[in-house]
Write an enzyme that holds these catalytic residues in place. Structure first.
Site, PDB file in Angstrom:
ATOM      1  N   SER A 189       0.843  -1.084   0.105  1.00  0.00           N
ATOM      2  CA  SER A 189       0.365  -0.508  -0.365  1.00  0.00           C
ATOM      3  C   SER A 189       1.009   0.865  -0.119  1.00  0.00           C
ATOM      4  O   SER A 189       2.128   1.090   0.432  1.00  0.00           O
ATOM      5  CB  SER A 189      -0.641   0.222   1.178  1.00  0.00           C
ATOM      6  N   TYR A 209      -2.455  -0.992  10.292  1.00  0.00           N
ATOM      7  CA  TYR A 209      -2.184  -1.846   8.666  1.00  0.00           C
ATOM      8  C   TYR A 209      -0.559  -0.911   8.221  1.00  0.00           C
ATOM      9  O   TYR A 209      -0.665  -1.558   7.294  1.00  0.00           O
ATOM     10  CB  TYR A 209      -4.109  -0.572   8.210  1.00  0.00           C
TER      11      TYR A 209
HETATM   12  N1  LIG Z   1      -8.864  -0.575  -0.840  1.00  0.00           N
HETATM   13  C1  LIG Z   1      -7.746   0.825  -0.628  1.00  0.00           C
HETATM   14  O1  LIG Z   1      -8.270   1.819  -0.722  1.00  0.00           O
HETATM   15  C2  LIG Z   1      -6.784  -0.219  -0.815  1.00  0.00           C
HETATM   16  C3  LIG Z   1      -5.016   0.543  -0.833  1.00  0.00           C
HETATM   17  C4  LIG Z   1      -4.145   0.013  -1.026  1.00  0.00           C
HETATM   18  C5  LIG Z   1      -3.697  -0.511  -0.966  1.00  0.00           C
HETATM   19  N2  LIG Z   1      -4.697  -1.562  -0.986  1.00  0.00           N
HETATM   20  C6  LIG Z   1      -4.725  -3.690  -0.735  1.00  0.00           C
HETATM   21  O2  LIG Z   1      -5.387  -4.137  -2.428  1.00  0.00           O
HETATM   22  C7  LIG Z   1      -5.255  -5.200  -1.419  1.00  0.00           C
HETATM   23  C8  LIG Z   1      -6.951  -5.454  -1.998  1.00  0.00           C
HETATM   24  O3  LIG Z   1      -7.745  -4.799  -1.338  1.00  0.00           O
HETATM   25  P1  LIG Z   1      -9.582  -4.139  -1.702  1.00  0.00           P
HETATM   26  O4  LIG Z   1      -9.111  -2.683  -1.872  1.00  0.00           O
HETATM   27  O5  LIG Z   1      -9.858  -4.872  -2.753  1.00  0.00           O
HETATM   28  O6  LIG Z   1     -10.519  -4.460  -0.753  1.00  0.00           O
HETATM   29  P2  LIG Z   1     -11.452  -5.637  -0.664  1.00  0.00           P
HETATM   30  O7  LIG Z   1     -11.419  -5.086   1.484  1.00  0.00           O
HETATM   31  O8  LIG Z   1     -12.246  -5.274  -1.249  1.00  0.00           O
HETATM   32  O9  LIG Z   1     -10.573  -6.791  -0.106  1.00  0.00           O
HETATM   33  C9  LIG Z   1      -9.699  -7.597   0.266  1.00  0.00           C
HETATM   34  C10 LIG Z   1      -9.969  -8.949   0.194  1.00  0.00           C
HETATM   35  O10 LIG Z   1      -9.367 -10.010   1.522  1.00  0.00           O
HETATM   36  C11 LIG Z   1      -9.914 -10.671   1.600  1.00  0.00           C
HETATM   37  N3  LIG Z   1      -9.921 -11.476   3.182  1.00  0.00           N
HETATM   38  C12 LIG Z   1      -9.887 -10.927   4.286  1.00  0.00           C
HETATM   39  N4  LIG Z   1      -9.235 -11.951   5.405  1.00  0.00           N
HETATM   40  C13 LIG Z   1      -9.112 -12.744   5.426  1.00  0.00           C
HETATM   41  C14 LIG Z   1      -8.221 -13.779   4.986  1.00  0.00           C
HETATM   42  N5  LIG Z   1      -7.919 -13.714   6.326  1.00  0.00           N
HETATM   43  N6  LIG Z   1      -7.803 -15.273   4.354  1.00  0.00           N
HETATM   44  C15 LIG Z   1      -8.347 -14.754   2.742  1.00  0.00           C
HETATM   45  N7  LIG Z   1      -8.650 -13.339   2.322  1.00  0.00           N
HETATM   46  C16 LIG Z   1      -9.098 -12.576   2.656  1.00  0.00           C
HETATM   47  C17 LIG Z   1     -11.608  -9.908   1.972  1.00  0.00           C
HETATM   48  O11 LIG Z   1     -12.711 -10.904   1.999  1.00  0.00           O
HETATM   49  C18 LIG Z   1     -11.838  -9.347   0.148  1.00  0.00           C
HETATM   50  O12 LIG Z   1     -12.046 -10.348  -0.293  1.00  0.00           O
HETATM   51  C19 LIG Z   1      -5.446  -5.139  -0.427  1.00  0.00           C
HETATM   52  O13 LIG Z   1      -3.697  -6.297  -0.334  1.00  0.00           O
HETATM   53  C20 LIG Z   1      -6.187  -3.992   0.501  1.00  0.00           C
HETATM   54  O14 LIG Z   1      -4.448  -3.774   1.486  1.00  0.00           O
HETATM   55  C21 LIG Z   1      -6.070  -0.866  -0.723  1.00  0.00           C
END
Ligand SMILES: NC(=O)c1ccc[n+]([C@@H]2O[C@H](COP(=O)([O-])OP(=O)(O)OC[C@H]3O[C@@H](n4cnc5c(N)ncnc54)[C@H](O)[C@@H]3O)[C@@H](O)[C@H]2O)c1
Length: 269
Positions: A148, A161
């Protein structure tokens, strides 16, 4: 380039086997869709099983979904075995699953911070260990960790986080050094943006935030959050042969958020 051309774009994964965690929605599902467009065979994992099954069904073809809690080592063993028994090899693992926690240090007790670390940092650690024997046998493989922007700079209110994502970058670089001689590359993507659903558990807390604060993404070189497709393409670049000499790198897909702050008015001098 037009939007249509952008959405048609894909990296080449014909006959390649990709494993994607956290693929039931958001970025993970987007990565899976775009990899499938490039011909990949895919194993998707998540804890949201109904949504995960639906994503696999929607993509169709050589795509399987199997429950995986990334924080549980024995689940990783079963999950990786499923991919190997289906396709006999693993070309890339995308460690995408993560949870967010919004809260200051003072308001975030140790057990909450530990759960964030278990999923976001220990999860990818276990994942790398799980695919290692197969990738070593093959003499090649790519691991992509989704970190991130909060793992590149400091940010208030998300200490647990941010700690987990800085840790993930450290893991990426150390693993890259350890595994390069086995033909295994380990890289990470650092997005500023993703699935807004990730913030849903804090919707009430965030509803009190002012418009001015909400506009905090305006001072990026490219204002706003990065679109999910662009982040997915960053991950797929690192999973593909296009990045064959890259290892241990952080690829920010962040509209320049980690580069500096745009100062309104200074472009007029
Ligand atoms: N959403 C944002 O603004 C943002 C910003 C920077 C980085 N990210 C990163 O991008 C990646 C994807 O996130 P996203 O934005 O699609 O959010 P999201 O919450 O839609 O996706 C995360 C997924 O991980 C799954 N998950 C959670 N705990 C789990 C576990 N113990 N085992 C297996 N699966 C699990 C959730 O069910 C979900 O489907 C993550 O690594 C997140 O940290 C997201």
């Amino acid at each position: 380039m037009s939007e249509a051309a952008r959405s048609d774009f894909h990296f080449e994964f014909e006959d390649r086997v990709l494993l994607v965690t956290g693929a039931a929605r958001g970025l993970g599902a987007c990565i899976a869709e775009r990899a499938a467009a490039g011909g990949a065979r895919l194993l998707l994992g998540d804890i949201r099983d109904a949504q995960g099954e639906a994503v696999a069904k929607k993509i169709g073809g050589a795509v399987r979904y199997l429950h995986l809690d990334v924080a549980q080592e024995e689940e990783w063993t079963r999950w990786v075995e499923a991919a190997l028994s289906e396709w006999g090899r693993i070309d890339a693992l995308v460690n995408n699953a993560a949870i967010l926690h919004i809260g200051t240090l003072e308001n975030t007790p140790a057990e909450v911070a530990l759960q964030v670390l278990r999923v976001n940092t220990l999860g990818p650690y276990l994942g790398i260990r799980a695919v290692l024997p197969a990738m070593k046998r093959q003499g090649e493989g790519a691991i992509v960790n989704i970190a991130s922007i909060d793992g590149m700079t400091g940010m208030n209110g998300v200490s647990a986080y941010a700690t987990s994502k800085w840790g993930l970058r450290g893991l990426t670089k150390s693993a890259a050094m350890e595994l390069g001689r086995h033909g295994i590359r380990v890289n990470c993507v650092c997005p500023a943006g993703g699935n807004p659903e990730m913030y849903e558990p804090w919707a009430e807390t965030l509803s009190g935030i002012s418009e001015e604060t909400r506009a905090y993404t305006d001072n990026r070189a490219i204002p706003g959050n990065a679109p999910m497709e662009a982040i997915a393409d960053g991950a797929l670049f690192l999973a593909s042969d296009a990045s064959r000499q890259c290892t241990g790198i952080d690829l920010p897909v962040d509209g320049g958020a980690s580069v500096g702050h745009f100062i309104p008015g200074f472009n007029d001098f």
